[in-house]
Design a protein around this motif. Structure first.
Motif, mmCIF file in Angstrom:
data_model
loop_
_atom_site.group_PDB
_atom_site.id
_atom_site.type_symbol
_atom_site.label_atom_id
_atom_site.label_comp_id
_atom_site.label_asym_id
_atom_site.label_seq_id
_atom_site.Cartn_x
_atom_site.Cartn_y
_atom_site.Cartn_z
ATOM 1 N N SER A 1 0.816 -1.217 0.000
ATOM 2 C CA SER A 1 0.000 0.000 0.000
ATOM 3 C C SER A 1 0.846 1.262 0.000
ATOM 4 N N TYR A 2 2.150 1.147 0.265
ATOM 5 C CA TYR A 2 3.014 2.323 0.293
ATOM 6 C C TYR A 2 3.404 2.734 -1.124
ATOM 7 N N ILE A 3 3.429 4.028 -1.358
ATOM 8 C CA ILE A 3 3.840 4.560 -2.651
ATOM 9 C C ILE A 3 5.324 4.884 -2.589
ATOM 10 N N ARG A 4 6.112 4.246 -3.422
ATOM 11 C CA ARG A 4 7.559 4.430 -3.407
ATOM 12 C C ARG A 4 7.929 5.695 -4.158
ATOM 13 N N PHE A 5 8.718 6.545 -3.517
ATOM 14 C CA PHE A 5 9.138 7.805 -4.134
ATOM 15 C C PHE A 5 10.641 7.797 -4.343
ATOM 16 N N GLU A 6 11.050 8.330 -5.476
ATOM 17 C CA GLU A 6 12.475 8.499 -5.737
ATOM 18 C C GLU A 6 12.677 9.789 -6.512
ATOM 19 N N ALA A 7 13.597 10.626 -6.050
ATOM 20 C CA ALA A 7 13.913 11.865 -6.760
ATOM 21 C C ALA A 7 14.406 11.524 -8.161
ATOM 22 N N SER A 8 14.048 12.335 -9.137
ATOM 23 C CA SER A 8 14.375 12.025 -10.537
ATOM 24 C C SER A 8 15.801 12.399 -10.912
ATOM 25 N N LEU A 9 16.454 13.269 -10.114
ATOM 26 C CA LEU A 9 17.813 13.705 -10.417
ATOM 27 C C LEU A 9 18.686 13.677 -9.164
ATOM 28 N N PRO A 10 20.003 13.494 -9.337
ATOM 29 C CA PRO A 10 20.909 13.673 -8.198
ATOM 30 C C PRO A 10 20.806 15.107 -7.676
ATOM 31 N N ALA B 1 32.832 0.526 22.544
ATOM 32 C CA ALA B 1 33.187 -0.614 23.395
ATOM 33 C C ALA B 1 33.285 -0.207 24.858
ATOM 34 N N THR B 2 33.564 1.062 25.108
ATOM 35 C CA THR B 2 33.689 1.564 26.483
ATOM 36 C C THR B 2 32.328 1.794 27.131
ATOM 37 N N GLY B 3 31.261 1.703 26.340
ATOM 38 C CA GLY B 3 29.919 1.980 26.846
ATOM 39 C C GLY B 3 29.452 3.398 26.552
ATOM 40 N N ALA B 4 30.362 4.243 26.058
ATOM 41 C CA ALA B 4 30.001 5.622 25.744
ATOM 42 C C ALA B 4 29.096 5.673 24.517
ATOM 43 N N ASP B 5 28.111 6.540 24.582
ATOM 44 C CA ASP B 5 27.176 6.666 23.476
ATOM 45 C C ASP B 5 27.658 7.726 22.490
ATOM 46 N N THR B 6 27.468 7.472 21.204
ATOM 47 C CA THR B 6 27.793 8.458 20.170
ATOM 48 C C THR B 6 26.580 8.611 19.254
ATOM 49 N N GLU B 7 26.612 9.650 18.433
ATOM 50 C CA GLU B 7 25.538 9.878 17.466
ATOM 51 C C GLU B 7 26.156 10.082 16.087
ATOM 52 N N ILE B 8 25.584 9.421 15.092
ATOM 53 C CA ILE B 8 26.118 9.447 13.732
ATOM 54 C C ILE B 8 25.116 10.131 12.819
ATOM 55 N N ILE B 9 25.544 11.195 12.142
ATOM 56 C CA ILE B 9 24.668 11.912 11.223
ATOM 57 C C ILE B 9 24.994 11.530 9.784
ATOM 58 N N THR B 10 23.956 11.424 8.971
ATOM 59 C CA THR B 10 24.096 11.026 7.567
ATOM 60 C C THR B 10 23.391 12.029 6.667
ATOM 61 N N TRP B 11 24.027 12.368 5.532
ATOM 62 C CA TRP B 11 23.377 13.074 4.430
ATOM 63 C C TRP B 11 23.406 12.128 3.232
ATOM 64 N N LEU B 12 22.232 11.792 2.708
ATOM 65 C CA LEU B 12 22.102 10.775 1.663
ATOM 66 C C LEU B 12 21.334 11.353 0.467
ATOM 67 N N ASP B 13 21.874 11.140 -0.737
ATOM 68 C CA ASP B 13 21.178 11.587 -1.940
ATOM 69 C C ASP B 13 19.998 10.665 -2.218
ATOM 70 N N PRO C 1 25.725 3.179 -5.877
ATOM 71 C CA PRO C 1 25.277 4.553 -5.697
ATOM 72 C C PRO C 1 26.148 5.570 -6.433
ATOM 73 N N ALA C 2 27.464 5.356 -6.453
ATOM 74 C CA ALA C 2 28.356 6.291 -7.142
ATOM 75 C C ALA C 2 28.063 6.323 -8.636
ATOM 76 N N GLN C 3 27.823 5.156 -9.228
ATOM 77 C CA GLN C 3 27.503 5.098 -10.658
ATOM 78 C C GLN C 3 26.178 5.818 -10.941
ATOM 79 N N LYS C 4 25.200 5.597 -10.096
ATOM 80 C CA LYS C 4 23.893 6.230 -10.266
ATOM 81 C C LYS C 4 23.998 7.745 -10.118
ATOM 82 N N TYR C 5 24.792 8.189 -9.171
ATOM 83 C CA TYR C 5 24.923 9.631 -8.910
ATOM 84 C C TYR C 5 25.578 10.344 -10.086
#
Length: 293
Positions: free
Chosen positions: A32-41, A55-67, A202-206
């Motif tokens: 039922s979900y409509i799949r969306f994809e941008a038409s251009l990089p 491993a030490t138990g310390a928490d970190t946060e990882i940010i991502t920017w994705l095309d 992804p690199a080839q597509k971009y």
């Protein structure tokens, strides 16, 4: 009297087979979900951040920017805690390398937008990223609350990355973690064909198509309305690009409820009760106090 226990799922299945009940699925089927994809990089960049424990138990946060079009991981970095300042800095780093996108797509976290902040003041204020996007004519899109699938591509990427990280030697420092992230991103972008990309990387597509750009017609034209009250010293505060500014209105107007009409750097302050224009100014982002002239 046979002491036989039948699982509720078995009973439900038998009743369903004989048409005695009508199935009522609790979740929407994937079809039922409509799949969306941008038409251009660079048409849309998705962003999100996730947690990862060292491993030490310390928490970190990882940010991502994705095309969105190519799934190319444009930027992935680990931090002790993600702030609005870090979000803007990582975005600027990414645009310096890949150019500016036409739009961004994120959830409604406060580091990305203050639109859903409590009260009128929060709704009509901007954080650092929002101000930067408006300044450069980049359209900001946010997912509807309660609909996480809107940002599904970046969330799926983060899940894949974290599964890969868990199969590596556990990093003990944030620097070790970043080295492993860099290794994964290199393999993900260049060596791993993606099924939804026709078995291309992804690199080839971009690189296969020209890149989209911000619409110049949206440059600096977003207007806002802010409701506030002049304090006892004759000042109202206003946050622009993540920095707080103090605007001098004058002591004769102390405790006056005002409406601030904001168009980019152009600001008009109007008395809520009388409609009188109290002050009109062009904000100087380099100055904290905007003196009454």
């Amino acid at each position: 009297n046979h002491n036989t226990i039948i699982h509720p799922a078995t009973i439900w299945r038998c009743l369903k087979q004989h048409g005695a009940i009508t199935p009522q699925p609790q979740k929407r089927p994937r079809s039922s979900y409509i799949r969306f994809e941008a038409s251009l990089p660079n048409e849309t960049w998705q962003s999100d951040f996730t947690h990862f424990r060292l491993a030490t138990g310390a928490d970190t946060e990882i940010i991502t920017w994705l095309d969105d079009h190519s799934r190319l991981a444009l930027h992935v970095s680990a931090h002790h805690r993600i702030t609005a300042k870090i979000v803007l800095h990582t975005f600027q780093e990414t645009t310096a390398k890949y150019g500016q996108p036409a739009s961004t797509l994120t959830d409604n976290g406060m580091v990305f937008t203050t639109k859903l902040a409590a009260g009128r003041k929060g709704f009509n204020s901007r954080n650092a990223l929002e101000a930067h996007l408006a300044k450069h004519g980049i359209k900001q899109k946010n997912s509807t609350p309660g609909h996480p699938t809107t940002c599904g591509k970046v969330e799926r990427f983060q899940q894949t990355m974290k599964n890969w990280l868990r199969h590596q030697k556990a990093p003990t420092t944030i620097e070790d973690l970043q080295l492993r992230i860099n290794q994964f991103v290199k393999e993900y972008n260049n060596d791993r064909p993606h099924r939804s990309l026709g078995r291309h990387t992804p690199a080839q597509k971009y690189e296969a198509l020209g890149k989209d750009k911000p619409n110049p017609n949206t440059l600096n034209n977003e207007s806002r309305v802010r409701y506030d009250k002049v304090d006892s010293t004759g000042v109202v505060t206003f946050r622009f690009a993540g920095k707080m500014h103090h605007i001098g209105i004058g002591r004769p107007h102390k405790n006056t409820k005002v409406i601030m009409l904001i168009d980019g750097l152009e600001i008009r302050v109007v008395d809520q009760k009388t409609g009188e224009l109290i002050r009109e100014l062009t904000l100087d982002p380099a100055r904290d106090y905007q003196r009454q002239e």
